[in-house]
Design a protein around this motif. Structure first.
Motif, mmCIF file in Angstrom:
data_model
loop_
_atom_site.group_PDB
_atom_site.id
_atom_site.type_symbol
_atom_site.label_atom_id
_atom_site.label_comp_id
_atom_site.label_asym_id
_atom_site.label_seq_id
_atom_site.Cartn_x
_atom_site.Cartn_y
_atom_site.Cartn_z
ATOM 1 N N GLY A 194 0.805 -1.215 0.000
ATOM 2 C CA GLY A 194 0.000 0.000 0.000
ATOM 3 C C GLY A 194 0.833 1.258 0.000
ATOM 4 N N THR A 195 2.067 1.166 0.474
ATOM 5 C CA THR A 195 2.961 2.307 0.507
ATOM 6 C C THR A 195 3.780 2.451 -0.765
ATOM 7 O OG1 THR A 195 3.150 2.228 2.914
ATOM 8 C CG2 THR A 195 4.955 3.279 1.733
ATOM 9 N N ILE A 196 4.159 1.318 -1.365
ATOM 10 C CA ILE A 196 5.165 1.379 -2.423
ATOM 11 C C ILE A 196 4.618 1.197 -3.829
ATOM 12 C CG2 ILE A 196 6.874 0.462 -0.806
ATOM 13 C CD1 ILE A 196 6.716 -2.201 -2.301
ATOM 14 N N TRP A 197 3.330 0.934 -4.000
ATOM 15 C CA TRP A 197 2.869 0.470 -5.299
ATOM 16 C C TRP A 197 3.012 1.505 -6.411
ATOM 17 C CZ3 TRP A 197 -1.134 2.544 -8.174
ATOM 18 C CH2 TRP A 197 -2.022 3.406 -7.508
ATOM 19 N N ARG A 198 2.849 2.793 -6.101
ATOM 20 C CA ARG A 198 2.966 3.785 -7.167
ATOM 21 C C ARG A 198 4.416 3.891 -7.648
ATOM 22 N NH1 ARG A 198 -1.221 5.605 -4.008
ATOM 23 N NH2 ARG A 198 0.272 6.234 -2.410
ATOM 24 N N SER A 199 5.357 3.935 -6.716
ATOM 25 C CA SER A 199 6.758 3.905 -7.128
ATOM 26 C C SER A 199 7.079 2.587 -7.816
ATOM 27 C CB SER A 199 7.658 4.092 -5.904
ATOM 28 O OG SER A 199 7.539 5.392 -5.374
ATOM 29 N N GLY A 200 6.463 1.509 -7.349
ATOM 30 C CA GLY A 200 6.686 0.213 -7.967
ATOM 31 C C GLY A 200 6.249 0.177 -9.425
ATOM 32 N N LEU A 201 5.153 0.863 -9.751
ATOM 33 C CA LEU A 201 4.715 0.905 -11.145
ATOM 34 C C LEU A 201 5.728 1.651 -12.012
ATOM 35 C CD1 LEU A 201 0.870 1.506 -10.830
ATOM 36 C CD2 LEU A 201 2.035 -0.561 -11.603
ATOM 37 N N GLY A 202 6.331 2.694 -11.461
ATOM 38 C CA GLY A 202 7.390 3.377 -12.199
ATOM 39 C C GLY A 202 8.560 2.443 -12.477
ATOM 40 N N LEU A 203 8.929 1.630 -11.481
ATOM 41 C CA LEU A 203 10.015 0.665 -11.659
ATOM 42 C C LEU A 203 9.619 -0.408 -12.662
ATOM 43 C CD1 LEU A 203 12.862 -0.053 -10.529
ATOM 44 C CD2 LEU A 203 11.706 -1.581 -8.924
ATOM 45 N N GLY A 262 14.004 3.835 -4.432
ATOM 46 C CA GLY A 262 14.199 3.069 -3.207
ATOM 47 C C GLY A 262 14.514 3.947 -2.012
ATOM 48 N N VAL A 263 15.321 4.985 -2.220
ATOM 49 C CA VAL A 263 15.637 5.921 -1.138
ATOM 50 C C VAL A 263 14.370 6.570 -0.610
ATOM 51 C CG1 VAL A 263 16.671 8.183 -0.705
ATOM 52 C CG2 VAL A 263 18.037 6.376 -1.733
ATOM 53 N N GLU A 264 13.477 6.966 -1.504
ATOM 54 C CA GLU A 264 12.230 7.601 -1.077
ATOM 55 C C GLU A 264 11.350 6.617 -0.309
ATOM 56 O OE1 GLU A 264 11.649 10.730 -1.300
ATOM 57 O OE2 GLU A 264 13.407 11.201 -2.508
ATOM 58 N N ILE A 265 11.304 5.374 -0.752
ATOM 59 C CA ILE A 265 10.489 4.364 -0.074
ATOM 60 C C ILE A 265 11.009 4.080 1.327
ATOM 61 C CG2 ILE A 265 9.983 1.878 -0.072
ATOM 62 C CD1 ILE A 265 9.568 2.097 -3.080
ATOM 63 N N LEU A 266 12.327 3.924 1.470
ATOM 64 C CA LEU A 266 12.900 3.538 2.759
ATOM 65 C C LEU A 266 12.774 4.631 3.813
ATOM 66 C CD1 LEU A 266 16.099 1.485 1.860
ATOM 67 C CD2 LEU A 266 13.807 0.682 2.408
ATOM 68 N N LYS A 267 12.479 5.851 3.421
ATOM 69 C CA LYS A 267 12.229 6.902 4.398
ATOM 70 C C LYS A 267 10.990 6.604 5.237
ATOM 71 C CE LYS A 267 14.270 10.712 1.727
ATOM 72 N NZ LYS A 267 13.979 11.962 0.974
ATOM 73 N N HIS A 268 10.134 5.730 4.736
ATOM 74 C CA HIS A 268 8.846 5.495 5.379
ATOM 75 C C HIS A 268 8.652 4.032 5.797
ATOM 76 C CE1 HIS A 268 8.140 9.447 3.704
ATOM 77 N NE2 HIS A 268 8.375 8.974 2.508
#
Length: 417
Positions: free
Chosen positions: A223-232, A331-337
């Motif tokens: 739920g936190t990472i899926w939007r960034s995951g779609l970019g990846l 990944g850096v942005e995700i790991l902040k949270h």
């Protein structure tokens, strides 16, 4: 009693390693050897399936993509192992599994099987390679972050990609040389040996563990990472079409240097990590991600429109540059949270989006290649990168207005101050 400290390893005399990067270097070296099992088959397996076993483009794409589908289905388990038992254990298990996959590749090519049976054994090997890769990569990056500390999370992810694609850059042409001069079994024997070297390096490197805590469920992480995951995911289409169809594309044009495309892609990827891998930690991830996707889009367009081999090779190089920094940037942005004790789960889930791209792109673009020619698959790569820019910008606009798993920044590590 094992320590869950995030501090760098300590020598028996009590003196710390000179820098976290040096402490992480042996893990990156182990990953380099282990990832030969992924890079070496990339230009070779499509040729073996097409030229030796006699199957068409759809089967070629499926064979390449099957490994990545197996990887995505096992990322969650790999992240759980890395969080609960340490990245070292996950990495070592993954390397041994990859070596076993290499043994199946050899068996598929040396025993007197029919093409259908040989393909079946090869596909089982591809599945086993996917299981091994998920543990190898997730374990390595989790191990490096625990070794270097959260302040060096971006650097750890950069080292991970550097090791992976330097391995691709060297092992892909090696595989082609062995395949052309000694045959498929000789090339696949290297895949049996190289991951065992990874285990030898890993066994001599100290373990490191993150702070214990209640593991965050994968559903909540997604739920936190899926939007960034779609970019990846959309970025991963470019690498997927190069790995699945570059060798056949070059062969169809009569160009002799198909393996050089993977070398230039991997070399550009590693070069960007060496020269600019620090930028996501220093500048933030979203700007770097948008620039990276734009460069990848240009590279894929060059491959699509390439009138000569030189232009195509330039497109492969530019694609590698564009793909290089996206994973550490987002990944850096995700790991902040994400809490420290759930980073293996988060990174496993995040990389799974890339695995999905690798898994589904081959079969889908295989149908397209059969109907519209090999060049058309690179148009798909260019359009996917362009769409990825939109997802990254969308996530950037939302990142400061929604609650995350934890509002705190990564923990401070006094050893690095």
């Amino acid at each position: 009693m094992r320590s869950f400290s995030n501090l760098p390893p300590v020598s028996p005399a009590g003196a710390r390693h000179p820098s976290p990067v040096r402490a992480m270097a042996p893990i990156a070296m182990a990953l380099f050897f282990g990832f030969v099992s992924v890079g070496l088959p990339l230009p070779v397996v499509p040729l073996f399936v097409h030229q030796v076993l006699g199957y068409g483009d759809i089967v070629v794409g499926t064979t390449v993509g099957l490994q990545f589908l197996a990887t995505v289905l096992t990322r969650g388990h790999a992240g759980s192992v890395a969080d609960a038992q340490g990245g070292k254990l996950s990495m070592m298990r993954g390397a041994l599994t990859c070596s076993g996959a290499g043994a199946l590749y050899v068996i598929a090519s040396i025993l007197p099987f029919s093409p259908a049976v040989a393909l079946s054994v090869l596909l089982v090997g591809r599945v086993l390679a996917g299981v091994g890769e998920s543990q190898l990569v997730t374990g390595s990056v989790t191990w490096m972050i625990a070794t270097g500390g959260s302040a060096y999370a971006g650097t750890a992810m950069s080292l991970t990609g550097m090791a992976m694609y330097a391995s691709v850059a060297l092992s892909a042409p090696l595989g082609m040389v062995l395949y052309e001069h000694l045959g498929f079994p000789s090339a696949m024997t290297v895949i049996v040996i190289a991951p065992l070297l990874a285990c030898a390096v890993g066994a001599r490197t100290p373990s490191a563990f993150t702070t214990p805590g209640v593991r965050v469920p994968m559903s909540r992480v997604l739920g936190t990472i899926w939007r960034s995951g779609l970019g990846l995911l959309l970025q991963g289409v470019g690498f997927a079409v190069i790995s699945a169809f570059a060798s056949l594309f070059f062969a169809s044009r009569g160009w002799p240097h198909a393996a050089l495309a993977m070398t230039l892609f991997g070399g550009a990827y590693a070069l960007m990590r060496v020269c600019f891998g620090h930028l996501p930690d220093r500048m933030g991830g979203y700007l770097i991600a948008v620039i990276s996707l734009g460069v990848e889009c240009a590279g894929q367009a060059m491959l699509w429109l390439s009138p000569t081999e030189t232009v195509a090779l330039g497109g492969a190089f530019l694609s590698g540059m564009g793909c290089s920094l996206l994973f550490p940037a987002l990944g850096v942005e995700i790991l902040k949270h994400i809490p420290a004790h759930s980073r293996g789960t988060a990174l496993g889930g995040f990389v799974a989006f890339q695995d999905i791209a690798y898994g589904i792109t081959g079969p889908i673009t295989g149908v397209l290649a059969a109907r519209a020619g090999y060049a058309s698959v690179f148009l798909v790569g260019a359009l996917s990168a362009l769409a990825g820019i939109g997802f990254v910008l969308f996530e950037r606009s939302r990142s400061h207005s929604h609650n995350r798993l934890t509002p705190s920044l990564p923990e401070r590590n006094p050893a690095h101050e």
